[in-house]
Design a protein around this motif. Structure first.
Motif, PDB file in Angstrom:
ATOM      1  N   TYR A   1      -1.074  -6.096   9.737  1.00  0.00           N
ATOM      2  CA  TYR A   1      -0.166  -7.260   9.785  1.00  0.00           C
ATOM      3  C   TYR A   1       1.096  -7.304  10.094  1.00  0.00           C
ATOM      4  CZ  TYR A   1      -4.434  -9.296   7.694  1.00  0.00           C
ATOM      5  OH  TYR A   1      -5.749  -9.891   7.694  1.00  0.00           O
TER       6      TYR A   1
ATOM      7  N   PHE B   1       4.927  -9.408   9.894  1.00  0.00           N
ATOM      8  CA  PHE B   1       5.715 -10.429   9.036  1.00  0.00           C
ATOM      9  C   PHE B   1       7.232 -10.429   9.536  1.00  0.00           C
ATOM     10  CE2 PHE B   1       2.169 -10.793   5.925  1.00  0.00           C
ATOM     11  CZ  PHE B   1       1.539  -9.574   5.894  1.00  0.00           C
TER      12      PHE B   1
ATOM     13  N   TYR C   1      10.332 -12.252   7.553  1.00  0.00           N
ATOM     14  CA  TYR C   1      10.514 -13.033   6.047  1.00  0.00           C
ATOM     15  C   TYR C   1      12.029 -13.104   6.272  1.00  0.00           C
ATOM     16  CZ  TYR C   1       6.494 -11.378   3.286  1.00  0.00           C
ATOM     17  OH  TYR C   1       5.061 -11.359   2.986  1.00  0.00           O
TER      18      TYR C   1
ATOM     19  N   MET D   1      12.698 -14.546  -1.211  1.00  0.00           N
ATOM     20  CA  MET D   1      11.868 -14.004  -0.205  1.00  0.00           C
ATOM     21  C   MET D   1      10.910 -14.921   0.379  1.00  0.00           C
ATOM     22  SD  MET D   1      12.289 -11.329   1.666  1.00  0.00           S
ATOM     23  CE  MET D   1      12.674  -9.790   0.831  1.00  0.00           C
TER      24      MET D   1
ATOM     25  N   ARG E   1       3.314 -15.005   9.929  1.00  0.00           N
ATOM     26  CA  ARG E   1       2.625 -13.629   9.739  1.00  0.00           C
ATOM     27  C   ARG E   1       1.655 -13.722  11.060  1.00  0.00           C
ATOM     28  NH1 ARG E   1       0.151 -14.646   4.773  1.00  0.00           N
ATOM     29  NH2 ARG E   1      -1.494 -16.078   5.891  1.00  0.00           N
TER      30      ARG E   1
ATOM     31  N   PHE F   1      13.839 -10.122   7.648  1.00  0.00           N
ATOM     32  CA  PHE F   1      13.169  -8.868   7.515  1.00  0.00           C
ATOM     33  C   PHE F   1      11.937  -9.144   8.220  1.00  0.00           C
ATOM     34  CE2 PHE F   1      15.961  -6.740   4.481  1.00  0.00           C
ATOM     35  CZ  PHE F   1      16.223  -7.652   3.875  1.00  0.00           C
TER      36      PHE F   1
ATOM     37  N   MET G   1       2.363  -4.300   7.706  1.00  0.00           N
ATOM     38  CA  MET G   1       1.255  -4.275   6.440  1.00  0.00           C
ATOM     39  C   MET G   1       0.014  -3.403   7.214  1.00  0.00           C
ATOM     40  SD  MET G   1      -0.387  -6.516   3.866  1.00  0.00           S
ATOM     41  CE  MET G   1       1.083  -7.038   2.776  1.00  0.00           C
TER      42      MET G   1
ATOM     43  N   TYR H   1      -5.488  -4.809   4.740  1.00  0.00           N
ATOM     44  CA  TYR H   1      -6.038  -4.720   3.516  1.00  0.00           C
ATOM     45  C   TYR H   1      -5.430  -3.870   2.514  1.00  0.00           C
ATOM     46  CZ  TYR H   1      -9.810  -6.424   6.537  1.00  0.00           C
ATOM     47  OH  TYR H   1     -10.446  -7.156   7.607  1.00  0.00           O
ATOM     48  N   SER H   2      -4.101  -3.754   2.840  1.00  0.00           N
ATOM     49  CA  SER H   2      -3.396  -2.883   1.652  1.00  0.00           C
ATOM     50  C   SER H   2      -1.901  -3.623   1.365  1.00  0.00           C
ATOM     51  CB  SER H   2      -2.936  -1.720   2.432  1.00  0.00           C
ATOM     52  OG  SER H   2      -3.974  -0.805   2.808  1.00  0.00           O
ATOM     53  N   GLY H   3      -1.997  -4.434   0.459  1.00  0.00           N
ATOM     54  CA  GLY H   3      -0.971  -5.399  -0.091  1.00  0.00           C
ATOM     55  C   GLY H   3       0.404  -4.560  -0.542  1.00  0.00           C
ATOM     56  N   TYR H   4      -0.049  -3.206  -1.072  1.00  0.00           N
ATOM     57  CA  TYR H   4       0.996  -2.450  -1.527  1.00  0.00           C
ATOM     58  C   TYR H   4       1.698  -1.627  -0.442  1.00  0.00           C
ATOM     59  CZ  TYR H   4      -2.658   1.260  -0.558  1.00  0.00           C
ATOM     60  OH  TYR H   4      -3.575   1.754   0.190  1.00  0.00           O
TER      61      TYR H   4
ATOM     62  N   LEU I   1       3.457  -2.541   2.096  1.00  0.00           N
ATOM     63  CA  LEU I   1       4.233  -3.390   3.124  1.00  0.00           C
ATOM     64  C   LEU I   1       5.558  -2.698   3.241  1.00  0.00           C
ATOM     65  CD1 LEU I   1       4.737  -6.323   4.119  1.00  0.00           C
ATOM     66  CD2 LEU I   1       5.523  -6.889   1.883  1.00  0.00           C
TER      67      LEU I   1
ATOM     68  N   PHE J   1       9.490  -2.711   5.052  1.00  0.00           N
ATOM     69  CA  PHE J   1      10.224  -3.608   5.765  1.00  0.00           C
ATOM     70  C   PHE J   1      11.244  -2.886   6.691  1.00  0.00           C
ATOM     71  CE2 PHE J   1       9.990  -7.460   3.084  1.00  0.00           C
ATOM     72  CZ  PHE J   1       9.099  -6.922   2.143  1.00  0.00           C
ATOM     73  N   GLY J   2      11.701  -3.775   7.716  1.00  0.00           N
ATOM     74  CA  GLY J   2      12.812  -3.153   8.353  1.00  0.00           C
ATOM     75  C   GLY J   2      14.004  -3.257   7.611  1.00  0.00           C
ATOM     76  N   LYS J   3      15.309  -3.037   8.347  1.00  0.00           N
ATOM     77  CA  LYS J   3      16.508  -2.970   7.622  1.00  0.00           C
ATOM     78  C   LYS J   3      16.921  -4.294   7.446  1.00  0.00           C
ATOM     79  CE  LYS J   3      18.022   1.735   7.900  1.00  0.00           C
ATOM     80  NZ  LYS J   3      18.836   2.767   8.361  1.00  0.00           N
TER      81      LYS J   3
END
Lengths: 115, 116
Positions: free
Chosen positions: A33, A35, A37, A45, A50, A91, A95, A98-101, A103, A105-107
């Motif tokens: 996925y 995103f 933000y 945030m 998405r 941002f 992801m 299936y792995s929410g943890y 994630l 991010f770009g800078k």
């Protein structure tokens, strides 16, 4: 490991104009996925949009749309009819499916909308 | 209700104080997260709870102690913090930690922490 690159640290656009924020990513995954933000000065945030990698159709949400180029690993955000309330840090994030943890991010790109 | 509520919004504490941050959601989500965000930087993952059990600890110093007393509530206990711990602490939740629903992440508005 996946990396997300936002090459524009700061951008400025006039009210009612259109602006495009760039994002590229690097991954060997096939299912994932992407995103965008938004983080205004209040620092909440907020999910803007998405995109699921297996969907070829570009996601849209009102004035916000993306240009998702899977082969090029590019995921840009277009904001049409910019409003003063669009002033925020944006941002891009990746992801693994299936792995929410997981994630990443770009800078971030700081967008200023001027009257 | 699609909100993740964090309290307090702002917190100032000394290096010898003990304080707690609170995060609450009533969406039935079974995964909850703590992120730390320094100014002008992206959020960094600290902890993940899945079904009230700690699933991920990203090598966070022990002066940060998470707790998940039930499926709706997540706390972050702070003790003997350093000035460099000053940051925005964001809580998030998702229907699941892995599998379908993991991508539906909702963030709270954060607690701005200042350590003096």
């Amino acid at each position: 490991a996946q990396t997300v690159t936002q090459s524009q640290p700061e951008m400025s656009v006039q009210e009612a104009e259109t602006v495009t924020l760039s994002c590229t990513y690097d991954t060997s995954e096939n299912n994932y996925y992407l995103f965008w933000y938004k983080q205004p000065p209040s620092r909440q945030m907020i999910l803007v949009i998405r995109q699921e990698a297996y969907k070829q159709q570009n996601a849209t949400e009102n004035r916000f749309s993306v240009n998702f180029q899977k082969a090029a690993k590019s995921f840009s955000l277009k904001i049409s009819d910019s409003q003063l309330g669009d002033t925020a840090m944006y941002f891009c994030a990746f992801m693994r499916s299936y792995s929410g943890y997981a994630l990443n991010f770009g800078k971030g790109t700081s967008l200023l909308v001027t009257p | 209700d699609t909100e993740v509520t964090q309290t307090p919004k702002h917190l100032v504490m000394g290096m010898t104080n003990k304080k707690s941050l609170k995060c609450e959601q009533h969406m039935g989500h079974r995964a909850m997260y703590w992120y730390k965000q320094k100014a002008k930087k992206p959020p960094e993952l600290m902890f993940v709870y899945s079904y009230e059990k700690l699933s991920i600890n990203e090598s966070v110093p022990s002066r940060f102690s998470p707790e998940c007393p039930n499926s709706s509530l997540l706390n972050l206990h702070l003790h003997a913090l350093q000035p460099e711990d000053s940051a925005l602490y964001l809580c998030a939740s998702s229907p699941s930690f892995e599998g379908q629903g993991a991508e539906k992440l909702f963030f709270g508005s954060g607690t701005q922490l200042s350590v003096l």
